[in-house]
Design an enzyme around this catalytic site. Structure first.
Site, PDB file in Angstrom:
ATOM      1  N   GLY A   1      -6.189  -3.598  -7.057  1.00  0.00           N
ATOM      2  CA  GLY A   1      -4.977  -4.376  -6.808  1.00  0.00           C
ATOM      3  C   GLY A   1      -5.127  -5.858  -7.095  1.00  0.00           C
ATOM      4  O   GLY A   1      -5.363  -6.281  -8.224  1.00  0.00           O
TER       5      GLY A   1
ATOM      6  N   GLU B   1       0.837   9.436  -0.984  1.00  0.00           N
ATOM      7  CA  GLU B   1       1.899  10.138  -1.688  1.00  0.00           C
ATOM      8  C   GLU B   1       2.192  11.467  -1.007  1.00  0.00           C
ATOM      9  O   GLU B   1       1.405  11.970  -0.193  1.00  0.00           O
ATOM     10  CB  GLU B   1       1.473  10.394  -3.140  1.00  0.00           C
ATOM     11  CG  GLU B   1       1.146   9.148  -3.932  1.00  0.00           C
ATOM     12  CD  GLU B   1       2.375   8.315  -4.250  1.00  0.00           C
ATOM     13  OE1 GLU B   1       3.501   8.856  -4.196  1.00  0.00           O
ATOM     14  OE2 GLU B   1       2.209   7.117  -4.544  1.00  0.00           O
TER      15      GLU B   1
ATOM     16  N   LYS C   1     -11.091   4.320 -10.916  1.00  0.00           N
ATOM     17  CA  LYS C   1     -11.433   2.903 -10.822  1.00  0.00           C
ATOM     18  C   LYS C   1     -12.926   2.663 -11.023  1.00  0.00           C
ATOM     19  O   LYS C   1     -13.329   1.691 -11.676  1.00  0.00           O
ATOM     20  CB  LYS C   1     -10.976   2.359  -9.468  1.00  0.00           C
ATOM     21  CG  LYS C   1      -9.465   2.421  -9.270  1.00  0.00           C
ATOM     22  CD  LYS C   1      -9.063   2.153  -7.830  1.00  0.00           C
ATOM     23  CE  LYS C   1      -7.563   2.321  -7.625  1.00  0.00           C
ATOM     24  NZ  LYS C   1      -7.172   2.188  -6.210  1.00  0.00           N
TER      25      LYS C   1
ATOM     26  N   GLY D   1       4.118   5.274   3.731  1.00  0.00           N
ATOM     27  CA  GLY D   1       4.105   4.975   2.300  1.00  0.00           C
ATOM     28  C   GLY D   1       2.733   4.662   1.743  1.00  0.00           C
ATOM     29  O   GLY D   1       2.605   4.286   0.578  1.00  0.00           O
TER      30      GLY D   1
ATOM     31  N   GLU E   1      -6.414  -5.708 -15.344  1.00  0.00           N
ATOM     32  CA  GLU E   1      -6.899  -6.181 -14.039  1.00  0.00           C
ATOM     33  C   GLU E   1      -6.246  -5.426 -12.895  1.00  0.00           C
ATOM     34  O   GLU E   1      -6.885  -5.103 -11.893  1.00  0.00           O
ATOM     35  CB  GLU E   1      -6.632  -7.681 -13.896  1.00  0.00           C
ATOM     36  CG  GLU E   1      -7.197  -8.297 -12.639  1.00  0.00           C
ATOM     37  CD  GLU E   1      -8.712  -8.349 -12.614  1.00  0.00           C
ATOM     38  OE1 GLU E   1      -9.307  -7.598 -11.818  1.00  0.00           O
ATOM     39  OE2 GLU E   1      -9.284  -9.126 -13.391  1.00  0.00           O
TER      40      GLU E   1
END
Length: 430
Positions: free
Chosen positions: A136, A192, A207, A189, A131
């Site tokens: 997220g 990357e 995804k 943040g 999941e």
């Protein structure tokens, strides 16, 4: 009370530490909902001494995470290392082969090897749960696999990468260029140091490949996802989109078509009236269209310690309860192998921005190329005049085939009056 479910966590970064915190802070709630306690018994990471804000003293430490798959005390291996191959893949394979459940947040692993891992898991009578790999904290896998199991899914699409959504939102709100916003996202943040996976659409493609399999009961086919990122989207395009009543979003879109499946990730212009156009910043959203439920929209944070750890723990609760469902909606040996529909066969409307020399005959030349390729104009926008100088010329085109559009763009690019590569963004009618 049933005996505790013992778990081993490989990878103690933001999410791994978050899982330990959730299991500790919400222990009573989780135990009540699971019918048994869920306890960490072993951990592994690259640096044993790094301060993660949680105590590792109660847990057995493994220098080699694969060894956790051989620990008889461990019921579930939680893989939070990342990467499609290497140690993460070896750990999951070994755990499944030894009859241990696997919970992972590793989208690349599932996108590249999900079908094979599902076959191993189901043959061994255990589960591989993921999941947290998609969107997220949004429970989209559970929604598709269980809550919407009575529906034939016709299309699934969404904002699957929070970094890109944050960048496009801020480009629109501030008018600043891609590079400036990217640097800011890295400082915060959200992106990357090497942002390739995010801004080139690869993360969203991982995804989408997973969502496609769950939605349509087909083998996971990452190579079949046609992918385009947001590097070429400029503040000028965003400004014109607003003027035309659209917003630009990086979307993943999958639909099933006559025995094939279309999977695509690319920037889209969507109406400002569409629910998905209102999803801003680092938020994700997924829309499922089913033949009985009509349309379901799920929205939430797509990354970060809390949301991702929440999704991991949700999977652990299902394991603790003894919930058994097929990995990708249907049994792994029944997954269809669907042919990928080429994007050149896609039909849709298009936005095109040209930089042309402001001189007589330009409109006629462009219109001639479009006519020759059976592409018709819907609107033309030219805001400023600067005789003899390059100016932006924006077109929206009526529905046509992708191949016709590409042929027309090649012809337009060859015109002497066109001084930059034409920029094209697909318009989606949601």
């Amino acid at each position: 009370m049933n005996k505790p479910l013992k778990i081993a966590i490989a990878g103690l970064g933001t999410v791994g530490a978050g899982v330990i915190k959730v299991l500790s802070d919400n222990k009573d709630i989780i135990t009540a909902r699971s019918g048994r306690a869920i306890e960490v018994c072993a951990v592994s990471a690259r640096d044993r001494h790094r301060d993660r804000g949680v105590s590792l003293a109660p847990f057995t430490w493994y220098d080699n995470p694969v060894d956790m798959a051989l620990d008889d005390e461990v019921d579930v291996v939680v893989e939070l290392i990342g990467g499609s191959d290497g140690i993460a893949k070896a750990l999951c394979e070994k755990a499944l082969e030894n009859g241990k459940h696997v919970v992972t947040a590793n989208k690349a692993l599932i996108a590249h090897h999900g079908t094979e891992l599902a076959k191993t898991a189901e043959a061994k009578g255990v589960s591989i749960m993921y999941e947290a790999a998609v969107a997220g904290g949004i429970p989209i896998i559970k929604a598709l696999r269980e809550g919407l199991a009575g529906n034939g899914v016709e299309r699934v699409y969404g904002i699957l990468n929070g970094t890109c959504n944050y960048m496009l939102t801020n480009m629109r709100e501030t008018g600043r260029d891609f590079d400036v916003i990217l640097s800011e996202a890295q400082d915060l943040g959200y992106a990357e140091a090497d942002p390739t996976f995010d801004v080139d659409g690869i993360d969203a493609a991982h995804k989408l490949a997973i969502l496609t399999s769950v939605a349509f009961g087909c083998e996971v086919d990452f190579d079949g996802v046609q992918t385009e990122g947001i590097r070429h989207v400029s503040p000028v395009d965003i400004e014109f989109a607003e003027e035309l009543g659209y917003r630009i979003k990086l979307l993943g879109i999958a639909s099933r078509q006559n025995g094939s499946v279309e999977q695509r990730v690319h920037p889209c212009m969507v109406s400002k009236k569409a629910p998905i156009s209102q999803v801003e910043g680092v938020f994700n959203a997924v829309v499922v269209e089913g033949n009985f439920v009509d349309q379901v929209v799920l929205q939430g944070r797509g990354a970060g310690e809390g949301p991702t750890a929440s999704a991991v723990v949700g999977d652990l609760v299902d394991v603790a309860r003894g919930v058994k469902v097929p990995t990708f909606s249907v049994a792994a040996d029944k997954l269809e192998k669907l042919k990928s529909a080429p994007l050149t066969g896609h039909n849709g409307s298009y936005y095109v921005r040209l930089m042309v020399v402001d001189e007589p005959g330009v409109f006629a030349d462009v219109a001639g190329v479009l006519k020759a390729n059976n592409v018709s104009m819907e609107t033309i926008v030219q805001r400023n005049r600067a005789p003899g100088e390059p100016v932006p010329l924006v077109l929206t085109l009526h529905e046509t085939s992708e191949q016709s559009m590409l042929n027309a763009l090649n012809g337009i690019a060859a015109l002497d009056s066109v001084v930059e590569t034409p920029r094209m963004i697909r318009i989606e009618d949601f």
